[in-house]
Write a protein that holds these residues in place. Structure first.
Motif, PDB file in Angstrom:
ATOM      1  N   GLU B   3     -17.083   7.764  26.721  1.00 18.64           N
ATOM      2  CA  GLU B   3     -16.492   6.600  27.377  1.00 18.64           C
ATOM      3  C   GLU B   3     -16.380   6.898  28.868  1.00 18.64           C
ATOM      4  N   ILE B   4     -16.734   5.923  29.694  1.00 22.58           N
ATOM      5  CA  ILE B   4     -16.688   6.144  31.146  1.00 22.58           C
ATOM      6  C   ILE B   4     -15.284   5.819  31.639  1.00 22.58           C
ATOM      7  N   LYS B   6     -11.958   6.384  34.395  1.00 26.63           N
ATOM      8  CA  LYS B   6     -11.746   6.519  35.839  1.00 26.63           C
ATOM      9  C   LYS B   6     -11.956   7.960  36.294  1.00 26.63           C
ATOM     10  N   TYR B  19     -18.128   2.281  42.382  1.00 21.65           N
ATOM     11  CA  TYR B  19     -18.285   2.046  40.940  1.00 21.65           C
ATOM     12  C   TYR B  19     -18.333   0.544  40.634  1.00 21.65           C
ATOM     13  N   GLU B  20     -17.538  -0.238  41.377  1.00 21.97           N
ATOM     14  CA  GLU B  20     -17.607  -1.693  41.238  1.00 21.97           C
ATOM     15  C   GLU B  20     -19.039  -2.175  41.446  1.00 21.97           C
ATOM     16  N   LEU B  23     -21.235  -1.544  38.493  1.00 17.57           N
ATOM     17  CA  LEU B  23     -21.030  -2.540  37.441  1.00 17.57           C
ATOM     18  C   LEU B  23     -21.722  -3.855  37.787  1.00 17.57           C
ATOM     19  N   ARG B  28     -23.090  -4.397  33.375  1.00 16.49           N
ATOM     20  CA  ARG B  28     -22.485  -3.739  32.203  1.00 16.49           C
ATOM     21  C   ARG B  28     -22.001  -2.368  32.651  1.00 16.49           C
ATOM     22  N   GLU B  29     -21.332  -1.693  31.730  1.00 19.21           N
ATOM     23  CA  GLU B  29     -20.930  -0.316  32.024  1.00 19.21           C
ATOM     24  C   GLU B  29     -22.137   0.611  31.909  1.00 19.21           C
ATOM     25  N   ASN B  31     -24.009   4.170  30.944  1.00 22.49           N
ATOM     26  CA  ASN B  31     -23.700   5.311  30.086  1.00 22.49           C
ATOM     27  C   ASN B  31     -23.614   6.555  30.979  1.00 22.49           C
ATOM     28  N   LEU B  35     -24.618   6.967  34.865  1.00 20.95           N
ATOM     29  CA  LEU B  35     -23.587   7.244  35.865  1.00 20.95           C
ATOM     30  C   LEU B  35     -23.980   8.473  36.698  1.00 20.95           C
TER      31      LEU B  35
END
Lengths: 229, 732
Positions: B3-4, B6, B19-20, B23, B28-29, B31, B35
């Motif tokens: 899970e990503i 903070k 990071y915004e 996204l 989407r987030e 993986n 990242l």
């Protein structure tokens, strides 16, 4: 006269050797790849400086067991002259063509500079350009040039005039102060008993013109080529 | 799947706003693999996010520039269908943590940048900065860095022909290791990195991929703290023998026409090479990670993509040429693997074990990297420090000896004797002069190469310091008789998030820009290293400049050595009474204050053009630029190199310590026969170049009438002993 330069994957003075030989010879030298097991028919075999197979093990240890070196050893045994410089010298001792071994420099560092060498043993083919006792200048560039041989071998080399060059000062004085790398008896180069193999740590191929800083190397190669012609 | 959180985002060095953006781009987030890719691609090291705005302002063009910044290295025309390809790059953070491997892989990386473009490397240089000489780590770092640089270059058989080394407390916690390589290629055989040809195979060659160096680029984008030692595993390990094989194999393949594009895997490894190639070509790439040669079992996609294992290359081949290429790499006993293909999707799609493990759009990731206009404040320029505010030393001879044996000026022979500087048989000016000179093999041309920067000037006045760094390289090339062509820059600074550091950066760039413009001497490649800070203390701003110049006829080359007795010694340029930031002030008065010597770029150009033309016309027998330590040091160095002395008389318009030790710019010492000296005086007058006769060469002492007289051997003693003494471990 024909010459061959042996090229290992990590050789890096092969071109310099080729240039020096060709400058004196006037015709191209054969570049012989380590993977080949047959050597052309030549009058001189040069084993150049570099890091043959990386030399992460003992310098020249793997090259000493390569197929091409088996052939070189055979040729040398039948009298073909062999010039083994720097890594070539290390390889030659690994094959047993020359006695002794090249250990890590006493100061544990790579050393690259011009050095004065006293011409010791007489050998018309390799040092005929110089008088015995004369001082010549060639550069060194090595990390493992500290010549070692046992007392008996050393006595034999000295006694039979097989020491080719010694690290000296500009006046030919040989002392601890002029021993750049810890070599026994300040030995920089030796001949085999038959006198057809010269192993030396300094690089005559690096001082072959005034522009490069000196011509003692050119004198060396001119004489070598003339004596073999 | 991880899970990503903070925390994970923060560990990857991405800010919340960055990071915004991730996204937003993905919708989407990501993986973990994705990242990780964003993290390295958007690291300061790879994205130049703080520096880009300012780097863009540098001049990059000239009629002789074939390729400016943006490729693996810069390319300049040197005539006869040949090009010089060169770049300088930093390897600071790794070298502090593991000096031998850090420095070695720095050399390996810059060599690859140059031979990736089709050039055979012909010379290495370096610019090194260490902490104060008596800092407990300095000896260990100097020893490790020097053997690492030597260990790599010596094995490769590329001569390391010179460089520069400074010692200063500002580098106590952050040393700088900047390595430069120069190569030669035919202008019609230069290789670029833009991927092209939908369906063309993507090929991996070189060493296998291991777990070393993961996140090296991220480490290089952060400050050090007390736990930096723990970052040792992020330092890569070099294998120069494999690099030598890779060099020969690449050049052999490059002699055919099988390659479409090629890029080395440097910082951020497979990630940055594949993204850059795809982005430059405006294409997508699909890679099957199962086909990547791996050193260890069980490597994850994350590890494969972020590994910084050394001695690897990525290529796009023409279709159907794989077997021919494979045969060459197998001959050199290197891995060769087709790992993917060029696609028209504009996406980077990575698969492993049949699953898609990353699916990222190339252009947004590469081009929408954050770009910051960081706040900055201008460094206030200090006032000049007049010589008459300082006492004239009673014994000027002793003062000169102090300077000649000081950390800044003492001989670096202990360093360069550990580098093979003669291999390849073309080094015609060895280390120790103004610039190294190597012949272009098989021609009568030669390249002059130098690296320079005076960080104490940059710290006091970034704009003047930036201009001075560029001008000093130009002057050093000029002093050999070469026509300066272009520079590479290696911008080493502290934390750009601090406005005063950013102000140093902005100031240095402005100075460099002015000098490049005035001297027709563009920037063709470079690298930025920020966050050179430890616990909030930054290094002196250090824009290291690597310059190259061309000698059309190598026989015209000049050196610093006095050549014969009885020759006339002349001074080019003007001396003032500003002693600010001089080595004299630092070593004798123990102060680092005042304005650095002023730069007058018009005068710089006039004086330099005069010196160069005089050398090329055969009127000059020796030449040396005046820099650290001033005129007396320059004369001493010429005397040492020529092993002969000089008798000098100085005008008494200046206090003795200014006349001898001021560091005014645009100055040279030259020698000539008495007859040619007259011609030079006439020519100088016409060219509006200040030129005066100082004296005559000869005897075995350096004598300045009424000021000092010391034997050349006494100078040699202090000059040669400082560094060996420093490096001798007490008790051994």
């Amino acid at each position: 006269m024909k010459a061959a330069v042996i090229v290992f994957p990590g050789s890096n003075c092969d071109r310099d050797m080729k240039v020096a030989i060709e400058q004196s010879l006037g015709t191209p030298a054969h570049m012989v790849w380590h993977g080949d097991s047959d050597l052309p028919d030549v009058d001189l075999i040069a084993i150049p400086g570099g890091f043959s197979y990386g030399d992460y093990l003992r310098c020249g240890a793997i090259a000493g067991n390569s197929p091409i070196m088996r052939e070189v050893v055979k040729r040398a045994a039948s009298g073909t002259p062999v010039l083994a410089v720097c890594n070539g010298f290390q390889i030659a001792t690994e094959t047993g063509m020359l006695p002794g071994a090249l250990l890590r420099n006493a100061n544990q560092k790579f050393i690259c500079k011009d050095v004065d060498l006293k011409v010791v043993g007489e050998n018309k083919r390799f040092s005929g350009a110089f008088a015995s006792g004369q001082v010549v200048r060639f550069p060194v560039a090595h990390h493992d040039g500290n010549y070692f041989a046992d007392d008996e071998t050393l006595a034999r080399l000295e006694g039979e005039g097989l020491v080719a060059f010694k690290y000296a000062d500009a006046n030919g004085e040989v002392s601890d102060a002029t021993n750049i790398n810890g070599s026994r008896n300040n030995i920089a180069g030796i001949y085999n008993e038959a006198g057809n193999i010269l192993g030396l740590m300094p690089h005559p191929e690096r001082l072959i013109s005034e522009q490069l800083g000196g011509t003692d190397g050119k004198l060396f190669f001119d004489n070598l080529v003339n004596s073999l012609n | 799947m991880t899970e990503i959180t903070k925390e994970i985002v923060a560990e990857h060095g991405l800010s919340e706003s960055e990071y915004e953006r991730v996204l937003e781009i993905l919708g989407r987030e990501p993986n973990l693999t994705e990242l990780g890719i964003f993290s390295v691609m958007w690291s300061e090291h790879c994205s130049y996010k703080s520096s880009k705005k300012w780097l863009k302002t540098l001049p990059t063009e000239a009629p002789w520039v074939i390729c400016g910044p943006g490729e693996n290295a810069g390319v300049v025309d040197i005539g006869d269908g040949q090009a010089a390809i060169f770049k300088m790059e930093s390897h600071n953070h790794p070298s502090y943590i593991e000096p031998y491997q850090g420095a070695a892989t720095g050399v390996g990386g810059i060599l690859r940048d140059v031979f990736t473009m089709g050039a055979r490397p012909v010379a290495n240089m370096n610019a090194l900065r260490f902490g104060r000489p008596d800092h407990p780590k300095t000896r260990h770092l100097v020893s490790g860095v020097v053997s690492g640089i030597g260990g790599y270059g010596n094995c490769m058989g590329i001569p390391t022909v010179g460089g520069e080394t400074n010692f200063h407390a500002s580098y106590d916690g952050n040393i700088l290791v900047n390595a430069m390589t120069v190569g030669i290629a035919d202008t019609d055989k230069i290789f670029y990195s833009a991927a092209a040809g939908i369906g063309n195979p993507v090929v991996y060659v070189g060493s296998k991929t291991g777990r070393d160096g993961i996140h090296g680029a991220t480490m290089a984008s952060a400050e050090f703290d007390d736990d930096s030692e723990e970052k040792r595993p992020t330092v890569q390990v070099g294998d120069p023998f494999t690099e030598k094989l890779l060099l020969e194999a690449c050049l052999e393949l490059m002699a055919t026409d099988a390659i479409v594009a090629i890029q080395d895997m440097g910082a951020a490894g497979l990630t940055s090479s594949s993204f850059e190639m795809a982005d430059k070509g405006g294409v997508g790439i699909q890679i099957d990670l199962d086909n990547v040669p791996m050193r260890e079992e069980g490597m994850t996609p994350y590890e494969i993509m972020l590994s910084e294992s050394q001695e690897r290359m990525l290529m796009i081949l023409k279709p159907g040429r794989e077997d021919e290429a494979r045969a060459i790499f197998e001959k050199w006993e290197l891995d060769f693997a087709v790992i993917g293909k060029v696609t028209d999707t504009g996406k980077m799609v990575l698969t492993m074990h049949g699953d898609i493990v990353a699916d990222l759009p190339v252009a947004p990731l590469a081009d929408s990297a954050p770009e910051y206009d960081r706040p900055w404040v201008k460094t206030e320029a200090p006032a000049p420090l007049k010589a008459d505010t300082l006492p004239v030393p009673a014994d000027l001879g002793k003062t000169l000896l102090n300077l000649m044996g000081s950390s800044e000026i003492a001989s670096r022979k202990w360093i360069w004797e550990q580098y093979d500087h003669m291999v390849m048989g073309d080094t015609i000016q060895r280390p120790g002069g103004d610039a190294a000179v190597v012949r272009v093999h098989g021609t009568d041309k030669a390249l002059a190469i130098t690296t320079d920067c005076t960080p104490r000037y940059c710290y006091a006045d970034p704009e003047t310091g930036g201009a001075q760094a560029v001008a000093e390289t130009w002057r050093n090339l000029t002093a050999t008789g070469a026509d300066p062509l272009a520079i590479t820059d290696c911008m080493n600074f502290g934390n750009p998030e601090r406005p005063e550091i950013m102000g140093q950066f902005v100031g240095c760039i402005a100075g460099m820009k002015a000098a490049c413009n005035a001297l027709d001497y563009p920037v063709v490649s470079g690298n930025v290293s920020l966050y050179n800070e430890t616990n909030g203390t930054g290094i002196h701003p250090t824009p290291a400049i690597g310059g190259i110049g061309l000698l059309k006829q190598s026989s015209h080359m000049s050196t610093i050595a006095f050549k014969a007795d009885g020759e006339t010694i002349l001074l080019v340029g003007e001396t003032t009474d500003n002693m600010g930031q001089t080595i004299y002030l630092r070593e004798i008065e123990g102060r680092e204050e005042g304005a650095p010597p002023a730069i007058n770029l018009e005068q710089e150009r006039r004086n330099g053009d005069f010196v160069r033309a005089s050398i090329q016309a055969g009127l000059v027998t020796a030449s040396h630029d005046i820099s650290d330590g001033g005129l007396a040091v320059a004369l001493s160095e010429m005397a040492l190199a020529g092993d002969r002395g000089a008798t000098i008389t100085l005008e008494d318009s200046l206090p003795a310590h200014a006349a001898l030790f001021a560091e005014d710019q645009a100055r040279y010492v030259i020698t000539a026969t008495a007859e040619n000296a007259q011609t030079l005086l006439e020519n100088a007058k016409k060219a509006d170049v200040p030129l005066q006769i100082l004296g005559t060469t000869g005897h075995n002492e350096l004598k300045v009438t009424g000021m000092l007289a010391i034997s050349v051997s006494d100078i040699r003693q202090v000059h040669s002993q400082w560094l060996p003494d420093l490096m001798t471990v007490p008790g051994h």
